[in-house]
Motif scaffolding. Structure first.
Motif, PDB file in Angstrom:
ATOM      1  N   MET A  72       0.685  -1.165   0.008  1.00 20.54           N
ATOM      2  CA  MET A  72       0.031  -0.110   0.148  1.00 20.54           C
ATOM      3  C   MET A  72       0.939   1.395   0.052  1.00 20.54           C
ATOM      4  O   MET A  72       0.243   2.550  -0.269  1.00 20.54           O
ATOM      5  CB  MET A  72      -0.853   0.193   1.081  1.00 20.54           C
ATOM      6  CG  MET A  72      -1.615  -1.436   1.244  1.00 20.54           C
ATOM      7  SD  MET A  72      -2.994  -1.382   0.328  1.00 20.54           S
ATOM      8  CE  MET A  72      -3.971  -0.144   1.368  1.00 20.54           C
ATOM      9  N   LEU A  77       2.385   2.361  -7.464  1.00 24.61           N
ATOM     10  CA  LEU A  77       0.866   1.523  -7.633  1.00 24.61           C
ATOM     11  C   LEU A  77       0.063   2.248  -8.679  1.00 24.61           C
ATOM     12  O   LEU A  77      -0.441   1.234  -9.367  1.00 24.61           O
ATOM     13  CB  LEU A  77       0.338   1.962  -6.048  1.00 24.61           C
ATOM     14  CG  LEU A  77       0.101   1.060  -4.875  1.00 24.61           C
ATOM     15  CD1 LEU A  77      -0.729   1.514  -3.752  1.00 24.61           C
ATOM     16  CD2 LEU A  77      -0.103  -0.364  -5.458  1.00 24.61           C
ATOM     17  N   ALA A  78       0.091   3.480  -8.747  1.00 18.55           N
ATOM     18  CA  ALA A  78      -0.662   3.896  -9.751  1.00 18.55           C
ATOM     19  C   ALA A  78      -0.172   3.535 -11.319  1.00 18.55           C
ATOM     20  O   ALA A  78      -0.863   3.879 -12.249  1.00 18.55           O
ATOM     21  CB  ALA A  78      -0.934   5.432  -9.470  1.00 18.55           C
ATOM     22  N   THR A  80       1.218   0.734 -12.525  1.00 22.29           N
ATOM     23  CA  THR A  80       1.078  -0.851 -12.583  1.00 22.29           C
ATOM     24  C   THR A  80      -0.453  -1.276 -12.328  1.00 22.29           C
ATOM     25  O   THR A  80      -1.225  -0.444 -11.975  1.00 22.29           O
ATOM     26  CB  THR A  80       2.093  -1.756 -11.692  1.00 22.29           C
ATOM     27  OG1 THR A  80       1.525  -1.529 -10.315  1.00 22.29           O
ATOM     28  CG2 THR A  80       3.491  -0.978 -11.902  1.00 22.29           C
TER      29      THR A  80
ATOM     30  N   ALA B  37      -2.802   4.056  -0.279  1.00 18.62           N
ATOM     31  CA  ALA B  37      -2.798   3.571  -1.360  1.00 18.62           C
ATOM     32  C   ALA B  37      -3.523   4.501  -2.248  1.00 18.62           C
ATOM     33  O   ALA B  37      -3.378   4.360  -3.651  1.00 18.62           O
ATOM     34  CB  ALA B  37      -3.496   2.200  -1.182  1.00 18.62           C
ATOM     35  N   TYR B 303      -9.830  -0.521  -3.289  1.00 23.56           N
ATOM     36  CA  TYR B 303      -8.084  -0.546  -3.740  1.00 23.56           C
ATOM     37  C   TYR B 303      -8.028  -1.226  -5.002  1.00 23.56           C
ATOM     38  O   TYR B 303      -7.438  -1.061  -6.005  1.00 23.56           O
ATOM     39  CB  TYR B 303      -7.299  -1.322  -2.282  1.00 23.56           C
ATOM     40  CG  TYR B 303      -6.124  -1.777  -2.692  1.00 23.56           C
ATOM     41  CD1 TYR B 303      -5.049  -1.024  -2.668  1.00 23.56           C
ATOM     42  CD2 TYR B 303      -5.894  -3.385  -3.184  1.00 23.56           C
ATOM     43  CE1 TYR B 303      -3.935  -1.431  -3.131  1.00 23.56           C
ATOM     44  CE2 TYR B 303      -4.633  -3.737  -3.487  1.00 23.56           C
ATOM     45  CZ  TYR B 303      -3.509  -2.598  -3.433  1.00 23.56           C
ATOM     46  OH  TYR B 303      -2.317  -3.012  -3.865  1.00 23.56           O
ATOM     47  N   ARG B 304      -8.921  -2.458  -5.201  1.00 20.15           N
ATOM     48  CA  ARG B 304      -8.896  -3.317  -6.264  1.00 20.15           C
ATOM     49  C   ARG B 304      -9.168  -2.725  -7.461  1.00 20.15           C
ATOM     50  O   ARG B 304      -8.631  -2.804  -8.581  1.00 20.15           O
ATOM     51  CB  ARG B 304      -9.716  -4.466  -6.027  1.00 20.15           C
ATOM     52  CG  ARG B 304      -9.755  -5.582  -7.315  1.00 20.15           C
ATOM     53  CD  ARG B 304      -8.551  -6.392  -7.498  1.00 20.15           C
ATOM     54  NE  ARG B 304      -8.717  -7.008  -8.563  1.00 20.15           N
ATOM     55  CZ  ARG B 304      -8.659  -6.632  -9.787  1.00 20.15           C
ATOM     56  NH1 ARG B 304      -8.432  -5.558 -10.151  1.00 20.15           N
ATOM     57  NH2 ARG B 304      -8.412  -7.391 -10.865  1.00 20.15           N
ATOM     58  N   ALA B 307      -6.549   1.598  -6.952  1.00 16.56           N
ATOM     59  CA  ALA B 307      -5.294   1.848  -6.831  1.00 16.56           C
ATOM     60  C   ALA B 307      -4.398   1.610  -8.036  1.00 16.56           C
ATOM     61  O   ALA B 307      -3.284   2.192  -8.056  1.00 16.56           O
ATOM     62  CB  ALA B 307      -4.750   0.566  -5.873  1.00 16.56           C
ATOM     63  N   GLY B 308      -4.472   0.773  -8.851  1.00 13.19           N
ATOM     64  CA  GLY B 308      -3.728   0.422  -9.912  1.00 13.19           C
ATOM     65  C   GLY B 308      -4.242   1.478 -11.261  1.00 13.19           C
ATOM     66  O   GLY B 308      -5.060   2.530 -10.975  1.00 13.19           O
ATOM     67  N   ARG B 309      -3.559   1.416 -12.219  1.00 14.22           N
ATOM     68  CA  ARG B 309      -4.038   2.262 -13.358  1.00 14.22           C
ATOM     69  C   ARG B 309      -5.507   2.090 -13.612  1.00 14.22           C
ATOM     70  O   ARG B 309      -6.103   0.745 -13.732  1.00 14.22           O
ATOM     71  CB  ARG B 309      -3.298   1.507 -14.723  1.00 14.22           C
ATOM     72  CG  ARG B 309      -1.804   2.213 -14.516  1.00 14.22           C
ATOM     73  CD  ARG B 309      -1.033   1.224 -15.697  1.00 14.22           C
ATOM     74  NE  ARG B 309      -1.486   1.501 -17.018  1.00 14.22           N
ATOM     75  CZ  ARG B 309      -0.690   1.942 -18.245  1.00 14.22           C
ATOM     76  NH1 ARG B 309       0.493   1.688 -17.902  1.00 14.22           N
ATOM     77  NH2 ARG B 309      -1.388   2.173 -19.242  1.00 14.22           N
TER      78      ARG B 309
END
Lengths: 182, 312
Positions: A72, A77-78, A80, B37, B303-304, B307-309
């Motif tokens: 976390m 994080l942002a 991938t 996150a 989060y799922r 958080a990512g692209r």
């Protein structure tokens, strides 16, 4: 090009035993030590180091060992896809005023350790934080260094270093391979 | 998985979310309840129906992940001035938010909204259709009570769950009837004949109208649904007395369960109507664990998805 084995089972065992002795020497005894491994392979190495600390000192280190998930807190994080998280297990003593030894398998860019330091800050205020790694392969992108190193392994950024541990990979070995994607 | 519109997840998708929720759940034990996150992400809770627990649960989940959370309710907004749903959501979308958590009285509303805007959409309850995060939190609370610290990676294989009451109006029942069988649970639906939906024969669940028979089968978990007085448009049972007589978890029925059956309720409870206080406050009751699980599961979902692209 096939992978070249740079550490075998016995080399890894010796390195971890030496690290355990160095930790005790630097901290003048087992009191107030907390060993935290970074999942997944750092957590396994932390357990092995803790077992050696227990053998050497004749005390039980299981209650001083835990895991610290840094997912976390990562700075990529942002960039991938979403990464899976792992459990964080902090010993009942907490980390306030303790000397925390972070354990990871490979020290490379230093970004994982930066994230780990942030994660620790959220959990308390250790008296000191140390870093133990099985392999230091260089190429740091941040001003971070390890206190205890199993093996310095100068490598090219294009090379791929793999840490295999019996618990998840069926054998203990450190291998290096040219040019595989990372 | 780009949006969370339905609880029709694969076993692997569901277990991945439940496992992330296990890791999130540890935040409840911390002094410092903030993870970075979702720093810099903005989530809008867009609620066209009244909600306290779901909205605050999503709000806490987003804030504990460091997202900026803005609550927009149907009442007092331009929605009550007659603004079209499409105008409302495209306006919020144009403000540059990253995700919309949405509750709406019309079944399927989040699905059409997801087709209008580029942001991720989480269904927080749509009409009498679905409430996927409720099903996830029910599965989480149940798995945790059964498997404890060894929950990670596990499903609910062979767990016998009965869902009882006003199934017709219940999006909770519908989402659970999709998710729990995917995790390996054996689901039985029970309620008054007028409150079982048409087409229940196609559900991946057994169904009956005999609640006493279900009680005497001593399921591993018994989920009591709320009698949704506000959602009923006709008369479905002649009187509260008749409902209690046939389908309420009374102290007498609770005693017949034998103490091993876990009692669940999505809340808010109508004490004395579908569930007695003896059952709601028993050691076998999961009600407060469900509420806690709600925050952990919603953290996992945000989060799922965020958080990512988010451009893929």
């Amino acid at each position: 090009m096939p992978a070249r084995t740079v550490l075998q089972e016995a080399d890894i065992a010796r390195a971890l035993t030496r690290i355990a002795h160095e930790i005790l020497e630097a901290n003048r005894g087992p009191e107030s030590l907390v060993i935290l491994g970074i999942p997944t392979r750092g957590a396994l190495l932390a357990e092995r180091i803790a077992a050696r600390l227990g053998e050497i000192t004749g005390t039980d280190f299981a209650g001083r060992t835990g895991t610290l998930d840094v997912t976390m807190h990562r700075d990529d994080l942002a960039r991938t896809g979403t990464r899976p998280t792992h459990p964080t297990r902090i010993p009942a003593s907490g980390i306030d005023g303790q000397t925390v030894v972070l354990v990871d398998d490979v020290l490379y860019s230093g970004r994982t350790i930066r994230a780990a330091l942030d994660a620790l800050t959220d959990l308390g205020r250790p008296a000191a934080v140390r870093l133990a790694v099985l392999v230091d392969r260089g190429h740091r992108q941040l001003p971070i260094r390890a206190d205890y190193v199993g093996k310095n392994l100068p490598s090219a950024a294009s090379e791929h270093v793999s840490i295999l541990l019996a618990e998840v990979d069926g054998q203990d070995a450190v291998t290096i391979q040219e040019g595989s994607a990372r | 998985m780009r949006h969370l519109l339905t609880a029709a997840l694969t076993r692997d998708e569901a277990i991945e979310l439940l496992d992330i929720a296990e890791d999130m759940d540890q935040i409840h034990e911390r002094d410092q309840k903030k993870l970075p996150a979702l720093r810099g992400r903005t989530v809008v809770n867009l609620f066209f129906e009244d909600s306290t627990r779901t909205r605050s649960s999503f709000e806490i989940a987003g804030k504990w992940l460091s997202a900026d959370v803005i609550n927009v309710s149907g009442k007092g907004s331009s929605v009550s001035k007659g603004e079209d749903l499409r105008d409302t959501v495209t306006t919020i979308s144009a403000m540059g938010v990253d995700g919309i958590v949405m509750r709406h009285g019309a079944s399927g509303a989040p699905n059409v909204v997801a087709s209008w805007i580029p942001q991720i959409v989480v269904n927080a309850g749509d009409g009498t259709h679905e409430h996927p995060t409720q099903a996830l939190l029910d599965a989480f609370a149940l798995r945790r009570r059964i498997h404890g610290d060894a929950s990670r990676g596990k499903g609910l294989d062979g767990v016998r769950v009965a869902i009882a009451g006003d199934v017709l109006h219940s999006r909770v029942a519908r989402s659970n009837a999709l998710l729990l069988p995917a995790l390996g649970a054996e689901v039985t639906i029970v309620g008054p004949p007028s409150m079982l939906p048409p087409g229940i024969g196609t559900w991946q669940a057994a169904h009956t109208t005999d609640f006493d028979e279900v009680v005497d089968s001593r399921p591993d978990a018994l989920m009591m649904l709320r009698v949704q007085l506000e959602r009923q448009t006709g008369t479905f049972v002649p009187s509260a007395g008749e409902y209690i007589g046939g389908w309420s978890l009374t102290p007498e029925r609770f005693a017949r369960l034998g103490g091993e059956t876990l009692v669940m309720h999505p809340g808010p409870m109508n004490r004395g109507l579908e569930i007695s206080s003896v059952a709601a406050d028993a050691a076998a009751s999961l009600v407060l664990e469900q509420v806690r699980a709600g925050v952990s599961v919603r953290m996992a979902v945000l989060y799922r998805l965020l958080a990512g692209r988010t451009d893929s």
